[in-house]
Design a protein around this motif. Structure first.
Motif, PDB file in Angstrom:
ATOM      1  N   UNK A 270       1.118  12.994  -5.966  1.00  0.00           N
ATOM      2  CA  UNK A 270       1.861  11.308  -6.371  1.00  0.00           C
ATOM      3  C   UNK A 270       3.913  11.797  -6.423  1.00  0.00           C
ATOM      4  N   UNK A 271       3.417  12.775  -5.320  1.00  0.00           N
ATOM      5  CA  UNK A 271       5.407  13.301  -5.678  1.00  0.00           C
ATOM      6  C   UNK A 271       5.286  13.388  -3.907  1.00  0.00           C
ATOM      7  N   UNK A 272       4.432  13.091  -2.704  1.00  0.00           N
ATOM      8  CA  UNK A 272       4.361  13.060  -1.418  1.00  0.00           C
ATOM      9  C   UNK A 272       5.567  11.427  -1.514  1.00  0.00           C
ATOM     10  N   UNK A 273       6.588  12.003   0.191  1.00  0.00           N
ATOM     11  CA  UNK A 273       6.584  10.204   1.095  1.00  0.00           C
ATOM     12  C   UNK A 273       5.855   9.418   1.273  1.00  0.00           C
ATOM     13  N   UNK A 274       4.278  10.234   1.671  1.00  0.00           N
ATOM     14  CA  UNK A 274       2.806   9.572   2.257  1.00  0.00           C
ATOM     15  C   UNK A 274       3.100   7.989   1.074  1.00  0.00           C
ATOM     16  N   UNK A 275       2.087   8.954  -0.363  1.00  0.00           N
ATOM     17  CA  UNK A 275       2.212   8.658  -1.379  1.00  0.00           C
ATOM     18  C   UNK A 275       3.461   7.150  -1.823  1.00  0.00           C
TER      19      UNK A 275
ATOM     20  N   UNK B 255       5.194   5.339   0.389  1.00  0.00           N
ATOM     21  CA  UNK B 255       5.233   4.301   0.838  1.00  0.00           C
ATOM     22  C   UNK B 255       3.770   3.632   1.198  1.00  0.00           C
ATOM     23  N   UNK B 256       2.370   4.472   0.758  1.00  0.00           N
ATOM     24  CA  UNK B 256       1.417   3.387   0.373  1.00  0.00           C
ATOM     25  C   UNK B 256       1.537   3.124  -0.886  1.00  0.00           C
ATOM     26  N   UNK B 257       1.946   3.496  -1.896  1.00  0.00           N
ATOM     27  CA  UNK B 257       1.847   2.831  -3.416  1.00  0.00           C
ATOM     28  C   UNK B 257       3.457   1.610  -2.992  1.00  0.00           C
ATOM     29  N   UNK B 258       3.854   1.817  -2.434  1.00  0.00           N
ATOM     30  CA  UNK B 258       4.916   0.266  -1.948  1.00  0.00           C
ATOM     31  C   UNK B 258       4.457  -0.393  -1.143  1.00  0.00           C
ATOM     32  N   UNK B 259       3.871  -0.104  -0.456  1.00  0.00           N
ATOM     33  CA  UNK B 259       2.784  -1.136   0.645  1.00  0.00           C
ATOM     34  C   UNK B 259       1.613  -1.949  -0.313  1.00  0.00           C
ATOM     35  N   UNK B 260       0.947  -1.209  -1.462  1.00  0.00           N
ATOM     36  CA  UNK B 260       0.272  -1.813  -1.916  1.00  0.00           C
ATOM     37  C   UNK B 260       1.192  -3.007  -3.108  1.00  0.00           C
ATOM     38  N   UNK B 261       1.711  -2.615  -3.667  1.00  0.00           N
ATOM     39  CA  UNK B 261       2.509  -4.062  -4.716  1.00  0.00           C
ATOM     40  C   UNK B 261       3.114  -4.900  -4.110  1.00  0.00           C
TER      41      UNK B 261
ATOM     42  N   UNK C 201      -4.881   9.073  -0.423  1.00  0.00           N
ATOM     43  CA  UNK C 201      -4.730   8.301   0.614  1.00  0.00           C
ATOM     44  C   UNK C 201      -5.647   6.802   1.358  1.00  0.00           C
ATOM     45  N   UNK C 202      -6.632   6.786   1.155  1.00  0.00           N
ATOM     46  CA  UNK C 202      -6.853   5.373   1.240  1.00  0.00           C
ATOM     47  C   UNK C 202      -6.648   4.250   1.161  1.00  0.00           C
TER      48      UNK C 202
END
Length: 103
Positions: free
Chosen positions: A10-15, A17-23, A58-59
């Motif tokens: 949960x403390x990665x840039x990848x997460x 970005x993915x969280x931001x995209x989802x919301x 990350x899916x």
């Protein structure tokens, strides 16, 4: 309660970005929407628990947008008991596995 062994994911840039995209893509709570309630989502929730599986974590297809009360209440109950209590505005059970929903 012990810290999650998966917390580092949960403390990665990848997460982030993915969280931001989802919301951004789905800004309303999926569970509230089923009840015809309009509630802003604040949590990118894993539909199927990832249990540390990074592919599943990350899916983007394994994410749904939820408000914090739904995430911390109904979703946690569903994961612990395997059932989701309550019904939608038509009176049908919210639990997709309920026999009424398997028609």
């Amino acid at each position: 309660m012990a810290a999650s062994p998966y917390k580092h994911l949960y403390n990665t840039k990848r997460w982030y970005r993915l969280r931001h995209y989802q919301l951004t893509d789905t800004p309303l709570c999926a569970m509230c929407s089923r009840l015809d309630k309009v509630t802003p989502a604040t949590v990118a929730d894993h539909i199927k628990p990832h249990r540390g599986d990074e592919v599943l974590f990350f899916d983007p297809k394994n994410l749904q947008s939820l408000c914090k009360p739904c995430h911390d209440g109904a979703k946690q109950q569903l994961e612990k008991s395997g059932t989701l209590r309550g019904c939608d505005v038509a009176g049908l059970p919210l639990d997709a596995n309920h026999h009424w929903n398997r028609l």
